[in-house]
Motif scaffolding. Structure first.
Motif, PDB file in Angstrom:
ATOM      1  N   SER A 542       0.726  -1.115  -0.323  1.00  0.00           N
ATOM      2  CA  SER A 542      -0.512   0.171  -0.255  1.00  0.00           C
ATOM      3  C   SER A 542       0.920   1.016   0.354  1.00  0.00           C
ATOM      4  O   SER A 542       1.495   0.881   0.571  1.00  0.00           O
ATOM      5  N   VAL A 543       0.289   2.455  -0.214  1.00  0.00           N
ATOM      6  CA  VAL A 543       0.810   3.436  -0.045  1.00  0.00           C
ATOM      7  C   VAL A 543       0.411   4.525   0.170  1.00  0.00           C
ATOM      8  O   VAL A 543      -1.067   4.704   0.317  1.00  0.00           O
ATOM      9  N   SER A 544       1.142   5.294   1.146  1.00  0.00           N
ATOM     10  CA  SER A 544       0.434   5.869   1.787  1.00  0.00           C
ATOM     11  C   SER A 544       1.595   7.788   1.814  1.00  0.00           C
ATOM     12  O   SER A 544       2.362   7.580   1.299  1.00  0.00           O
ATOM     13  N   GLY A 545       0.257   8.344   2.065  1.00  0.00           N
ATOM     14  CA  GLY A 545       1.142  10.094   1.961  1.00  0.00           C
ATOM     15  C   GLY A 545       0.279  11.231   1.213  1.00  0.00           C
ATOM     16  O   GLY A 545       0.942  11.921   0.864  1.00  0.00           O
ATOM     17  N   GLN A 546      -0.622  10.471  -0.240  1.00  0.00           N
ATOM     18  CA  GLN A 546      -0.940  11.233  -1.092  1.00  0.00           C
ATOM     19  C   GLN A 546      -2.246  12.184  -0.701  1.00  0.00           C
ATOM     20  O   GLN A 546      -2.931  11.906   0.858  1.00  0.00           O
ATOM     21  N   TYR A 547      -2.494  13.355  -1.255  1.00  0.00           N
ATOM     22  CA  TYR A 547      -3.448  13.572  -0.881  1.00  0.00           C
ATOM     23  C   TYR A 547      -5.087  13.510  -1.101  1.00  0.00           C
ATOM     24  O   TYR A 547      -5.841  13.953  -0.640  1.00  0.00           O
ATOM     25  N   LYS A 548      -4.779  13.257  -2.802  1.00  0.00           N
ATOM     26  CA  LYS A 548      -5.782  12.542  -3.083  1.00  0.00           C
ATOM     27  C   LYS A 548      -5.173  10.362  -3.556  1.00  0.00           C
ATOM     28  O   LYS A 548      -3.736  10.785  -4.015  1.00  0.00           O
ATOM     29  N   SER A 549      -6.622  10.225  -4.685  1.00  0.00           N
ATOM     30  CA  SER A 549      -6.186   8.387  -5.026  1.00  0.00           C
ATOM     31  C   SER A 549      -7.673   9.306  -5.851  1.00  0.00           C
ATOM     32  O   SER A 549      -8.409   9.923  -5.662  1.00  0.00           O
ATOM     33  N   ALA A 550      -7.074   8.719  -7.470  1.00  0.00           N
ATOM     34  CA  ALA A 550      -8.319   8.511  -8.600  1.00  0.00           C
ATOM     35  C   ALA A 550      -7.890   7.922  -9.311  1.00  0.00           C
ATOM     36  O   ALA A 550      -6.378   7.503  -9.356  1.00  0.00           O
ATOM     37  N   LYS A 551      -8.816   7.642 -10.036  1.00  0.00           N
ATOM     38  CA  LYS A 551      -8.381   6.956 -11.094  1.00  0.00           C
ATOM     39  C   LYS A 551      -8.112   7.565 -12.240  1.00  0.00           C
ATOM     40  O   LYS A 551      -8.655   8.767 -12.855  1.00  0.00           O
ATOM     41  N   SER A 552      -6.828   7.123 -12.859  1.00  0.00           N
ATOM     42  CA  SER A 552      -6.348   8.014 -14.119  1.00  0.00           C
ATOM     43  C   SER A 552      -5.705   6.678 -15.413  1.00  0.00           C
ATOM     44  O   SER A 552      -5.116   5.499 -14.345  1.00  0.00           O
ATOM     45  N   TRP A 553      -5.320   6.363 -16.157  1.00  0.00           N
ATOM     46  CA  TRP A 553      -4.969   5.914 -17.279  1.00  0.00           C
ATOM     47  C   TRP A 553      -5.312   4.202 -16.594  1.00  0.00           C
ATOM     48  O   TRP A 553      -4.279   3.689 -17.185  1.00  0.00           O
ATOM     49  N   GLY A 554      -6.551   4.262 -16.827  1.00  0.00           N
ATOM     50  CA  GLY A 554      -6.590   2.800 -16.343  1.00  0.00           C
ATOM     51  C   GLY A 554      -6.503   2.460 -15.445  1.00  0.00           C
ATOM     52  O   GLY A 554      -6.526   0.770 -15.136  1.00  0.00           O
ATOM     53  N   GLN A 555      -5.800   2.891 -14.240  1.00  0.00           N
ATOM     54  CA  GLN A 555      -5.495   2.226 -13.274  1.00  0.00           C
ATOM     55  C   GLN A 555      -5.883   3.451 -11.806  1.00  0.00           C
ATOM     56  O   GLN A 555      -6.412   4.835 -12.280  1.00  0.00           O
ATOM     57  N   THR A 556      -5.400   2.973 -10.980  1.00  0.00           N
ATOM     58  CA  THR A 556      -6.045   3.987  -9.078  1.00  0.00           C
ATOM     59  C   THR A 556      -4.863   4.676  -8.949  1.00  0.00           C
ATOM     60  O   THR A 556      -3.932   4.060  -8.727  1.00  0.00           O
ATOM     61  N   TYR A 557      -4.612   5.990  -8.537  1.00  0.00           N
ATOM     62  CA  TYR A 557      -2.779   6.369  -8.527  1.00  0.00           C
ATOM     63  C   TYR A 557      -3.498   7.350  -7.216  1.00  0.00           C
ATOM     64  O   TYR A 557      -3.875   7.376  -7.300  1.00  0.00           O
ATOM     65  N   TYR A 559      -2.000  10.650  -6.068  1.00  0.00           N
ATOM     66  CA  TYR A 559      -1.166  11.767  -5.968  1.00  0.00           C
ATOM     67  C   TYR A 559      -0.959  12.126  -4.473  1.00  0.00           C
ATOM     68  O   TYR A 559      -1.054  12.982  -3.777  1.00  0.00           O
ATOM     69  N   VAL A 560       0.351  12.911  -4.654  1.00  0.00           N
ATOM     70  CA  VAL A 560       1.447  13.024  -3.695  1.00  0.00           C
ATOM     71  C   VAL A 560       2.256  14.231  -4.085  1.00  0.00           C
ATOM     72  O   VAL A 560       2.836  14.234  -5.099  1.00  0.00           O
ATOM     73  N   HIS A 561       2.189  15.069  -3.119  1.00  0.00           N
ATOM     74  CA  HIS A 561       2.389  16.749  -3.496  1.00  0.00           C
ATOM     75  C   HIS A 561       3.629  16.053  -3.884  1.00  0.00           C
ATOM     76  O   HIS A 561       4.894  15.489  -2.786  1.00  0.00           O
ATOM     77  N   ARG A 562       5.030  16.795  -4.377  1.00  0.00           N
ATOM     78  CA  ARG A 562       6.496  16.797  -4.651  1.00  0.00           C
ATOM     79  C   ARG A 562       6.992  16.967  -3.036  1.00  0.00           C
ATOM     80  O   ARG A 562       8.556  16.165  -2.843  1.00  0.00           O
ATOM     81  N   SER A 563       6.619  17.566  -2.329  1.00  0.00           N
ATOM     82  CA  SER A 563       7.182  17.820  -0.909  1.00  0.00           C
ATOM     83  C   SER A 563       7.066  17.331  -0.056  1.00  0.00           C
ATOM     84  O   SER A 563       7.959  16.979   0.952  1.00  0.00           O
ATOM     85  N   LYS A 564       5.928  16.097  -0.708  1.00  0.00           N
ATOM     86  CA  LYS A 564       5.846  14.763   0.893  1.00  0.00           C
ATOM     87  C   LYS A 564       6.345  14.041  -0.105  1.00  0.00           C
ATOM     88  O   LYS A 564       6.204  12.985  -0.935  1.00  0.00           O
ATOM     89  N   ARG A 611       9.871   4.651   3.384  1.00  0.00           N
ATOM     90  CA  ARG A 611       9.871   6.215   3.405  1.00  0.00           C
ATOM     91  C   ARG A 611      11.365   6.036   1.967  1.00  0.00           C
ATOM     92  O   ARG A 611      11.740   5.758   1.333  1.00  0.00           O
ATOM     93  N   TYR A 612      10.255   6.859   0.219  1.00  0.00           N
ATOM     94  CA  TYR A 612      10.429   7.151   0.149  1.00  0.00           C
ATOM     95  C   TYR A 612      11.164   8.996  -0.596  1.00  0.00           C
ATOM     96  O   TYR A 612      10.100   9.487  -0.897  1.00  0.00           O
ATOM     97  N   THR A 613      12.374   8.206  -0.222  1.00  0.00           N
ATOM     98  CA  THR A 613      13.041  10.031  -0.711  1.00  0.00           C
ATOM     99  C   THR A 613      13.878  10.344  -1.683  1.00  0.00           C
ATOM    100  O   THR A 613      13.526   9.670  -2.389  1.00  0.00           O
ATOM    101  N   GLY A 614      13.934  11.828  -1.591  1.00  0.00           N
ATOM    102  CA  GLY A 614      14.663  12.628  -2.390  1.00  0.00           C
ATOM    103  C   GLY A 614      14.160  13.944  -3.259  1.00  0.00           C
ATOM    104  O   GLY A 614      13.139  14.304  -2.517  1.00  0.00           O
ATOM    105  N   ASP A 615      14.138  13.911  -4.425  1.00  0.00           N
ATOM    106  CA  ASP A 615      14.042  15.153  -4.655  1.00  0.00           C
ATOM    107  C   ASP A 615      12.975  15.068  -5.522  1.00  0.00           C
ATOM    108  O   ASP A 615      12.881  14.971  -6.696  1.00  0.00           O
ATOM    109  N   HIS A 616      11.912  14.914  -5.067  1.00  0.00           N
ATOM    110  CA  HIS A 616      10.387  14.284  -5.909  1.00  0.00           C
ATOM    111  C   HIS A 616       9.754  15.605  -7.278  1.00  0.00           C
ATOM    112  O   HIS A 616       9.400  15.136  -8.241  1.00  0.00           O
TER     113      HIS A 616
END
Length: 654
Positions: A542-557, A559-564, A611-616
């Motif tokens: 599972s992925v956590s830290g997104q500000y929303k989840s939405a159906k896009s390109w045929g999958q549920t994505y 969406y994470v702010h680049r600062s997160k 935790r996925y870190t770096g310059d997002h």
């Protein structure tokens, strides 16, 4: 010296009657609480063995099994023992300050009389001509060795010393008597010196005296008829025999190097012992024979026969031998049936055979005392149908001891033929056996699901199928999960159904080897078969830290702010040392490309959080995906099959 043939006919009768009711026993070895040994005598009436311990100043009393029943103490230097003709009294020579012949009641093993002998050291008592004779020495009086006597028939038993005024003995001689003949030698003298006395008049008359070959005399024994004396001297390498009439040589009893003990049974059987580390320790000769009928080896180079350490039971049923080791530990060895020749039986069956087809078993019976043609042998066949053995018709030997018989084995598998000889008064019992591997029909056994893969925790039915057999219809099913912490386990055992099937349902959580086993029966061979099945792990990401989840390109994505920094949480069954492979891919111009992978240790709770870190900021607008996997061998263990979790999609935005 000591009694060898003095038990009366009445005593022998009583002894035999008592032993007849007792069960037969194998040879036994029992420890002795002694520091040394001097003389051994056997009381057949009470079935007791008396052993003197000069260093310990005591007499040890045992039963016929070697178990100590009493110790007679305060007897300093006690050495020679002699038993009365009715086995009622034990006489002990006690030189160490006591200077007496001490008598003991054998029924109670208590002192009954004491006969002081003056300022001399008595050593070797012996009965002959109605008196108790003893050798003694006394350096204080300057008379060296001589012979004394006690008239036990007198109202007041009297002691008489210096019975040989012209005594040739430089120290206390050892004595042995039979009838009115007394045989004499000096212990440890080299060269050996022997003498014979006629004591029929009550006064000893020396009738023969000579120096003989060999030296270091350890023991001597006179035959029951008084006609011969057998000497055990350290040399030569045999037990020499002399005629008591004139001490002329009368051959030898062939033994081996360093003879140190001899005893003669009431019937004339001779036991000859040696101080030999690598040869037989005791040689037994039947009356009138100079070839040993039996030999005993104590089995270890440091188990040595003690000097004068042999004594017969009056009925010849046992021979008692005292041994010692290099540490000074003494043992009493009870040798059963010593005059019986050891018998051996060999059996030779074919290595392989066909069931229900005739086979031949042959063999041979051998013994130092030859068995006559026609000797009967018992035969027993042991197989799967007769596990306790089935008696077959007896067979008889030929003149050369060989035998043969045929049999048609009804059962297959290992078939053992045991051929036994019951033994008799002159031979030991013996048996020999050999086995044949007898053919059986091949069993058809199968097991389903081999090579299949299953999900973690899935219930799977395994069915074993058994084809035609003779009688046995029982099948076992075993499960052996991968991993050293889970042993192979029997999960079901039972008879197959009318279709030949036996099934079990297993909850699979690891790769598992399933084995079906058939034990076989009398006509059907054993069989086994295996199925190995693969079991995937359960894995979720599972992925956590997104500000929303939405159906896009045929999958549920997600969406994470680049600062997160998003977090990837994996759940997977825990196993010691297990790691999770986490991999990320990036979508570019219609293709997913690997962006990196790494293994992360799985917690004992079955959770891995990364935790996925770096310059997002550089990743904004790119589509990405992540998945967790268990990789057999690379994830730290090999108990499951490689399993990939589902991809989880995410993207960074401003």
């Amino acid at each position: 010296m000591r009694t060898r043939s003095t038990a009366t006919a009445l005593a022998v009768l009583f002894s035999s009657a008592a032993l007849a009711a007792a069960p037969a026993h194998a040879d036994t070895v029992a420890p002795l609480p002694v520091k040394s040994t001097g003389t051994v005598v056997v009381d057949g009436v009470h079935q007791r063995v008396f052993l003197s311990d000069p260093a310990g100043g005591k007499i040890v009393v045992t039963d016929y099994r070697g178990t100590v029943v009493k110790q007679l103490t305060a007897l300093p230097g006690v050495h020679g023992l002699e038993l009365s003709t009715d086995s009622g009294t034990l006489y002990a020579a006690v030189p160490g300050g006591t200077d007496a012949i001490v008598a003991f009641d054998t029924a109670t093993a208590t002192e009954s009389a004491r006969f002081p002998v003056g300022d001399v050291d008595p050593k070797h008592p012996a009965l002959a001509g109605g008196k108790l004779w003893f050798g003694y020495d006394s350096d204080a009086t300057g008379i060296g060795g001589n012979i004394g006597s006690i008239d036990l028939t007198a109202p007041e038993p009297t002691v008489t010393l210096a019975q040989d005024p012209q005594s040739p003995w430089f120290s206390a001689p050892m004595l042995d008597g039979a009838g009115s003949t007394l045989a004499v030698a000096v212990p440890s003298q080299s060269p050996s010196e022997l003498g014979v006395y006629d004591v029929s008049s009550g006064t000893p008359v020396r009738t023969a005296h000579r120096t003989v070959d060999g030296g270091n005399t350890q023991d001597l024994a006179i035959t029951p008829d008084g006609r011969r004396v057998v000497v055990a001297s350290a040399s030569p390498n045999s037990h020499a025999v002399y005629d008591t009439a004139d001490l002329s040589e009368d051959g030898t009893y062939p033994s081996d190097a360093y003879p140190n003990a001899v005893d003669i049974a009431p019937d004339g059987s001779v036991a000859a012992g040696i101080d030999g580390a690598y040869e037989p320790d005791v040689f037994v000769f039947k009356p009138g024979q100079r070839t040993s009928v039996r030999e005993y080896d104590f089995g270890a180079s440091d188990q040595l026969l003690a000097p004068a350490g042999l004594a017969w039971a009056p009925d010849n049923s046992r021979l008692f031998a005292v041994s010692h080791d290099n540490d000074g530990v003494y043992r009493l060895r009870v040798l059963e049936g010593p005059t019986k020749a050891v018998t051996t039986v060999t059996a030779d069956a074919p290595a392989t055979a066909t069931r229900a087809t005739k086979l031949t078993v042959k063999g041979k019976v051998t013994s130092r005392a030859a068995l006559p043609a026609g000797t009967r042998l018992s035969v027993t066949r042991t197989d799967l149908e007769s596990p306790k053995g089935k008696a077959l018709p007896q067979v008889t030997t030929k003149a050369d001891g060989t035998y043969s018989f045929t049999d048609t084995p009804p059962a297959g598998g290992k078939v053992t033929y045991k051929v036994s000889y019951a033994g008799d008064a002159a031979h030991t019992a013996a048996s020999g056996s050999d086995s044949a591997s007898v053919s059986r029909a091949k069993a058809s056994l199968s097991l389903n699901n081999n090579g299949k893969s299953y999900s973690y925790g899935q219930d799977v039915k395994f069915t074993a199928h058994l084809g035609k057999t003779y009688k046995n219809r029982t099948v076992e099913i075993w499960a052996d999960p991968y991993g050293g912490d889970k042993p192979d386990k029997l999960v079901k055992s039972g008879k197959t159904d009318s279709h030949g099937n036996l099934a079990v349902t297993l909850d699979l959580r690891r790769d598992t080897k399933i084995t079906a086993k058939f034990a076989g029966d009398a006509r059907t061979a054993t069989a086994s078969t295996t199925s190995t099945v693969w079991t995937r792990v359960s894995v979720s990401t599972s992925v956590s830290g997104q500000y929303k989840s939405a159906k896009s390109w045929g999958q549920t994505y997600a969406y994470v702010h680049r600062s997160k920094d998003p977090r990837f949480v994996t759940k997977m069954p825990y196993y010691s040392g297990r790691s999770v492979k986490l991999e990320i891919q990036v979508y570019y111009q219609g293709t997913w490309y690997d962006a990196g992978s790494q293994y992360f240790r799985l917690g004992t709770n079955g959770v891995s959080e990364v935790r996925y870190t770096g310059d997002h900021g550089q990743e904004v607008g790119y589509r990405q995906r992540v998945r967790s996997s268990y990789v057999n061998g690379s994830s730290g263990d090999s108990v499951n099959s490689t399993t990939h979790g589902a991809w989880k999609y995410f993207t960074f935005t401003k």
